[in-house]
Write a protein that holds these residues in place. Sequence first.
Motif, PDB file in Angstrom:
ATOM      1  N   GLU A 258     -69.064  84.886  79.139  1.00 52.17           N
ATOM      2  CA  GLU A 258     -67.968  85.545  79.857  1.00 52.17           C
ATOM      3  C   GLU A 258     -66.909  86.028  78.871  1.00 52.17           C
ATOM      4  O   GLU A 258     -66.427  87.165  78.960  1.00 52.17           O
ATOM      5  CB  GLU A 258     -67.365  84.581  80.875  1.00 52.17           C
ATOM      6  CG  GLU A 258     -66.366  85.209  81.824  1.00 52.17           C
ATOM      7  CD  GLU A 258     -67.006  86.056  82.918  1.00 52.17           C
ATOM      8  OE1 GLU A 258     -66.250  86.706  83.655  1.00 52.17           O
ATOM      9  OE2 GLU A 258     -68.252  86.076  83.024  1.00 52.17           O
ATOM     10  N   ARG A 262     -66.015  89.986  77.955  1.00 54.22           N
ATOM     11  CA  ARG A 262     -64.639  90.447  78.143  1.00 54.22           C
ATOM     12  C   ARG A 262     -64.073  90.986  76.824  1.00 54.22           C
ATOM     13  O   ARG A 262     -63.380  92.012  76.812  1.00 54.22           O
ATOM     14  CB  ARG A 262     -63.784  89.299  78.668  1.00 54.22           C
ATOM     15  CG  ARG A 262     -62.342  89.678  78.973  1.00 54.22           C
ATOM     16  CD  ARG A 262     -61.635  88.557  79.744  1.00 54.22           C
ATOM     17  NE  ARG A 262     -60.251  88.888  80.004  1.00 54.22           N
ATOM     18  CZ  ARG A 262     -59.225  88.449  79.263  1.00 54.22           C
ATOM     19  NH1 ARG A 262     -59.457  87.626  78.238  1.00 54.22           N
ATOM     20  NH2 ARG A 262     -57.976  88.803  79.550  1.00 54.22           N
ATOM     21  N   HIS A 317     -66.133  93.764  83.547  1.00 57.64           N
ATOM     22  CA  HIS A 317     -64.890  93.303  82.949  1.00 57.64           C
ATOM     23  C   HIS A 317     -63.779  94.349  82.830  1.00 57.64           C
ATOM     24  O   HIS A 317     -62.649  93.992  82.456  1.00 57.64           O
ATOM     25  CB  HIS A 317     -65.182  92.759  81.539  1.00 57.64           C
ATOM     26  CG  HIS A 317     -66.064  91.558  81.507  1.00 57.64           C
ATOM     27  ND1 HIS A 317     -65.648  90.318  81.936  1.00 57.64           N
ATOM     28  CD2 HIS A 317     -67.366  91.423  81.122  1.00 57.64           C
ATOM     29  CE1 HIS A 317     -66.660  89.455  81.786  1.00 57.64           C
ATOM     30  NE2 HIS A 317     -67.700  90.097  81.307  1.00 57.64           N
TER      31      HIS A 317
END
Length: 321
Positions: A258, A262, A317
């Motif tokens: 994650e 991002r 994102h």
Amino acid sequence: MSVDDVRAAAERLAGKVVRTPVLRSPALDALAGAELWLKAECLQRVGAFKARGALHAVGRLSPAARDRGVITYSSGNHAQAVALAAREFGVPATIAMPTDAPAVKVAGVRALGAEIVFAGTTSEERRAAALAVQARTGGAIVEPFDDPDVIAGQGTATLELVEEVAAHGSKLDAIVAPVGGGGLIAGACLVAEAADIAVYGAEPGTCNALARSLAAGERVGVPPGPTLADGLKPVRVGAHNFEIARRVVRGSFEVDDEALGRALVAVLLHAKVLVEPSGAAAVAATLSGALRGRRVGILLSGGNVEPDRVAALLTRHAGSV
């Protein structure tokens, strides 16, 4: 090894590698709560810092050794770098790559004229395949990271970064480097040690060989777990690399998929350059706020990523960075 080895490598590499730009982004500074200086090795030849170490190491081989061909084992960026170096010196190259190597990196190696041998999914399987080729051909193996000439070559990226920051009348408080086998961070340590700059690693939590090794006080092997960062999956940090890192590195930040996704999107949208997930690892670490308030050098180690992955990460994102 010392910074003098890196300076000598820089002289040998003059005109052979790109002096990549150092970028600034107020938006990324705000997200990280720190002053970030981004060394864009994603704009290096073959799209990654690996060109530095490979060109330096192959250039240091004797002509007779080069003529027998060069061999390496790599998930992608070092493979492309050795293929480039072989083409530059007019010698054959054979590369052992994992069966799950990104298509964009496989295509890059083939475009540079190297022969590919696919071997398993771990660095140990690739190395065994490379040794088998060496036994057959007598070629020279160019190690991906555990080699002084490779380390010195990789260190030239950090040398340029520190020089660029100094040219602006500033000095870094810290440098963050992605960690796989440890070539980039070991080279960074040689430069940072001489300049009294703190060094930190950034690695996937599923492939955290440096963090575990630093905690144990010795090299620790880890089974490579799933991660977006295909370039950061060696099962063990190199021996030369760890001996350098253990005396300089303050710690290694662990980042998950994650955070990597991002960070990739944040760099693309705010710094206007494309990095691969591995290349985004150092940014991911700083976006956590771990170095808030400091002036931080970030090594954007590479930019070889498949378009479909970029599109998917942008969709996920773009609204959060």
